[in-house]
Scaffold this active site. Structure first.
Site, PDB file in Angstrom:
ATOM      1  N   ASN A 183       0.927  -1.318   0.207  1.00 11.59           N
ATOM      2  CA  ASN A 183      -0.027   0.013   0.021  1.00 11.59           C
ATOM      3  C   ASN A 183       0.781   1.076  -0.001  1.00 11.59           C
ATOM      4  O   ASN A 183       0.218   2.397   0.687  1.00 11.59           O
ATOM      5  CB  ASN A 183      -0.962  -0.201   1.142  1.00 11.59           C
ATOM      6  CG  ASN A 183      -1.864  -1.275   1.391  1.00 11.59           C
ATOM      7  OD1 ASN A 183      -2.171  -1.692   0.218  1.00 11.59           O
ATOM      8  ND2 ASN A 183      -2.130  -1.803   2.570  1.00 11.59           N
ATOM      9  N   ARG A 184       2.193   1.190  -0.571  1.00  9.29           N
ATOM     10  CA  ARG A 184       3.020   2.394  -0.567  1.00  9.29           C
ATOM     11  C   ARG A 184       3.425   2.882   0.732  1.00  9.29           C
ATOM     12  O   ARG A 184       3.828   3.991   0.967  1.00  9.29           O
ATOM     13  CB  ARG A 184       2.429   3.626  -1.538  1.00  9.29           C
ATOM     14  CG  ARG A 184       2.181   3.222  -2.809  1.00  9.29           C
ATOM     15  CD  ARG A 184       3.367   2.890  -3.532  1.00  9.29           C
ATOM     16  NE  ARG A 184       3.247   2.645  -5.047  1.00  9.29           N
ATOM     17  CZ  ARG A 184       3.210   1.527  -5.628  1.00  9.29           C
ATOM     18  NH1 ARG A 184       3.301   0.542  -5.149  1.00  9.29           N
ATOM     19  NH2 ARG A 184       2.975   1.691  -7.204  1.00  9.29           N
TER      20      ARG A 184
END
Ligand SMILES: Cc1cc2nc3c(=O)[nH]c(=O)nc-3n(C[C@H](O)[C@H](O)[C@H](O)COP(=O)(O)O)c2cc1C
Length: 215
Positions: A193-194
């Site tokens: 999710n970065r």
């Protein structure tokens, strides 16, 4: 759609394991060794390839890949031609940065600091360990200088091959080691999710201080 248009849709999620302030080694060069060993085990191609960024006297940055050839508690050593663009830039401004990217592990390491020449004995030793054609090429190539054509380079190579025929090839004076002494080193671990982990070591007086940066 052209292949270059597709660049905006190339995307993957990163899935590395957590990297924590409490889990890393207090010494970034030891942490580098741990990660380097993992990169070798993961069969990252050319794990010792790093991008080296320098700045000209006028403030213009430039970057290129070089190969890491030595690491100790002080920093990172690579070899090059002392007359090259990178070496001339470094003699006017010794500040530089290096970056490693190990895609198989979703990892990046950045180091920033100052660069100085290494001693001649170490360069002699490393030069002597290189394959003979690489030694001859170091004489033939006035790195970063302009060539009239490829033929000129090949002729110079042939010239030095005959000059050193049946002799050991000595190290050219203008070829040797440069070492980056880092003032900061950042370890980046790609995460889902970065929400990546970024652990930054900064040299403060004579110790390393560990911080976390937002991804
Ligand atoms: C994988 C790879 C490894 C390289 N290793 C070195 C190296 O160890 N030393 C070096 O001087 N150039 C190396 N080069 C060439 C440099 O990227 C660069 O072309 C050259 O050093 C001239 O750079 P400059 O004109 O900015 O000085 C390598 C290039 C690649 C792609």
């Amino acid at each position: 759609m052209s292949i270059l248009k597709r660049v905006e849709s190339l995307r993957r999620d990163y899935s590395g394991e957590a990297l924590n302030e409490s889990g890393v080694n207090p010494d970034p060069m030891k942490q580098f060794e741990i990660w380097f060993e993992e990169a070798v085990k993961a069969e990252v191609p050319d794990p010792h390839a790093m991008v080296l960024a320098t700045v000209s006297a006028g403030g213009d940055p430039s970057a290129r890949v070089v190969l890491l050839r030595g690491v100790d508690s002080g920093g990172f050593t690579f070899y090059t031609n002392y007359g090259s663009r990178k070496a001339s830039e470094l003699s006017a401004n010794s500040k530089a940065a290096v970056v490693f990217y190990w895609q198989e592990l979703d990892r990046q390491i950045r180091a920033e600091g100052t660069v100085a020449k290494t001693d001649g004995d170490g360069s002699d030793r490393y030069f002597a360990s290189r394959p003979r054609p690489s030694q001859v090429a170091a004489w033939a190539s006035q790195q970063s200088g302009l060539l009239g054509g490829r033929k000129e380079l090949e002729e110079r190579f042939a010239e030095f091959q005959s000059r050193f025929k049946d002799l050991p090839v000595p190290r050219p004076e203008n070829w040797g080691g440069l070492k980056l002494y880092p003032r900061s080193i950042e370890f980046w671990q790609g995460r889902p999710n970065r929400l990546h982990d970024r652990i930054l070591y900064v040299r403060e007086q004579d110790r390393w201080v560990i911080k976390r940066l937002a991804p």
